[in-house]
Design a protein around this motif. Sequence first.
Motif, PDB file in Angstrom:
ATOM      1  N   ASP A  10      45.125  41.603 -29.707  1.00 47.55           N
ATOM      2  CA  ASP A  10      43.991  40.990 -29.001  1.00 47.55           C
ATOM      3  C   ASP A  10      42.737  40.992 -29.867  1.00 47.55           C
ATOM      4  O   ASP A  10      41.723  40.393 -29.500  1.00 47.55           O
ATOM      5  N   SER A  11      42.789  41.684 -31.011  1.00 45.78           N
ATOM      6  CA  SER A  11      41.624  41.797 -31.875  1.00 45.78           C
ATOM      7  C   SER A  11      42.100  42.010 -33.308  1.00 45.78           C
ATOM      8  O   SER A  11      43.157  42.606 -33.542  1.00 45.78           O
TER       9      SER A  11
ATOM     10  N   ASP B   2      45.772  32.315 -35.273  1.00 45.53           N
ATOM     11  CA  ASP B   2      45.612  32.289 -33.818  1.00 45.53           C
ATOM     12  C   ASP B   2      46.866  31.677 -33.175  1.00 45.53           C
ATOM     13  O   ASP B   2      47.807  31.287 -33.871  1.00 45.53           O
TER      14      ASP B   2
ATOM     15  N   LEU C 222      51.417  43.289 -28.531  1.00 44.60           N
ATOM     16  CA  LEU C 222      51.345  42.786 -27.163  1.00 44.60           C
ATOM     17  C   LEU C 222      52.532  41.871 -26.852  1.00 44.60           C
ATOM     18  O   LEU C 222      52.381  40.666 -26.649  1.00 44.60           O
TER      19      LEU C 222
ATOM     20  N   ARG D 134      52.343  39.217 -24.180  1.00 41.97           N
ATOM     21  CA  ARG D 134      51.691  39.846 -23.019  1.00 41.97           C
ATOM     22  C   ARG D 134      50.251  39.377 -22.896  1.00 41.97           C
ATOM     23  O   ARG D 134      49.677  38.817 -23.815  1.00 41.97           O
ATOM     24  N   ASP D 135      49.656  39.652 -21.718  1.00 42.25           N
ATOM     25  CA  ASP D 135      48.256  39.291 -21.478  1.00 42.25           C
ATOM     26  C   ASP D 135      47.379  39.832 -22.589  1.00 42.25           C
ATOM     27  O   ASP D 135      47.578  40.953 -23.050  1.00 42.25           O
ATOM     28  N   GLY D 136      46.421  39.042 -22.990  1.00 36.23           N
ATOM     29  CA  GLY D 136      45.468  39.484 -24.008  1.00 36.23           C
ATOM     30  C   GLY D 136      45.845  39.077 -25.404  1.00 36.23           C
ATOM     31  O   GLY D 136      45.030  39.176 -26.323  1.00 36.23           O
ATOM     32  N   ALA D 137      47.079  38.599 -25.598  1.00 35.77           N
ATOM     33  CA  ALA D 137      47.513  38.195 -26.937  1.00 35.77           C
ATOM     34  C   ALA D 137      46.632  37.063 -27.450  1.00 35.77           C
ATOM     35  O   ALA D 137      46.476  36.040 -26.777  1.00 35.77           O
ATOM     36  N   ARG D 138      46.049  37.244 -28.628  1.00 30.07           N
ATOM     37  CA  ARG D 138      45.188  36.202 -29.221  1.00 30.07           C
ATOM     38  C   ARG D 138      45.550  35.895 -30.667  1.00 30.07           C
ATOM     39  O   ARG D 138      45.334  34.793 -31.131  1.00 30.07           O
ATOM     40  N   TYR D 139      46.042  36.906 -31.366  1.00 33.56           N
ATOM     41  CA  TYR D 139      46.294  36.741 -32.796  1.00 33.56           C
ATOM     42  C   TYR D 139      47.696  37.205 -33.136  1.00 33.56           C
ATOM     43  O   TYR D 139      48.220  38.131 -32.512  1.00 33.56           O
TER      44      TYR D 139
END
Length: 256
Positions: free
Chosen positions: A232-233, A181, A96, A147-152
Amino acid sequence: MILRRQLLTALPAGLMLTGCDALTRNSTAKAIIGSGEQATYRWQRLVGRDGLAREFSAADISPVFKVNGTRAPTNPLWQALSVGGFADWRLKVSGLVSRELSLSLPQLRALPQRSQITRHDCVEGWSAIGQWTGPQLASILKAAGLRDGARYIVFLCADDYGGEASKGGLQSSSRYYESIDLVDAFHPQTILAHSLNNQPLSTGNGAPVRLRVERQLGYKQAKYLMQIVVADSLAPFGGGKGGYWPDRGYEWYAGT
Ligand SMILES: Nc1nc2c(c(=O)[nH]1)N[C@H]1C(S)=C(S)[C@@H](COP(=O)(O)O)O[C@H]1N2
Ligand SMILES: [Mo]
């Protein structure tokens, strides 16, 4: 702030907030707040926990920095890169991101560098102090653009690790990987280290580049980096628990 206040008023009188790190290291406070990984993670994130891991002086550096886990990857691709002095090694940054990157060692060395003398704590009961140097992960992530949704941020390594049965390792060997994270990813002490004690990383210590995420335990410090994926996951990677050791029952958030 409201949440933090509610939590603070729940603490018994006499337990003073002297600093986030002091408090999270205090076993009484940990027991009061709750036990287990989730509680530690939530508490540290709740209070911000942007504090720095302790840094040491040059005199504290361990004469030998023990090698643990994989000592030399058997992956033919990594071996060929090693024979070539890692001239052809590239760190891919994908997922992402707005711009995929493929970074050479000279490119990583050309970025602003951070050096830090920190203590590495392995769950197997040993510690070592060393000086790590490399660019901050943050500058690489900023260059790639999240980008949007990036979490990890997921770190894919070159080595397969089978573990040693006597140490609780197992069973099926698989590719080593880890993840963190975004709070840890943008923390100032989170670097991609190419040097230990001012020398290029040895094979044992993770050549050519490893992660240093200084507020977490040894197994988060992924060696032999090949690729960084912004995700994102964690479900699509390995066993889905975010790392080689987390897939085998260790905590994903291995805060010290
Ligand atoms: N790629 C990879 N990274 C890894 C490991 C490994 O086996 N493979 N072992 C982990 C563990 S358990 C520890 S304690 C440290 C050991 O780093 P060192 O060999 O530089 O002491 O690397 C961590 N990162
Ligand atoms: Mo470890």
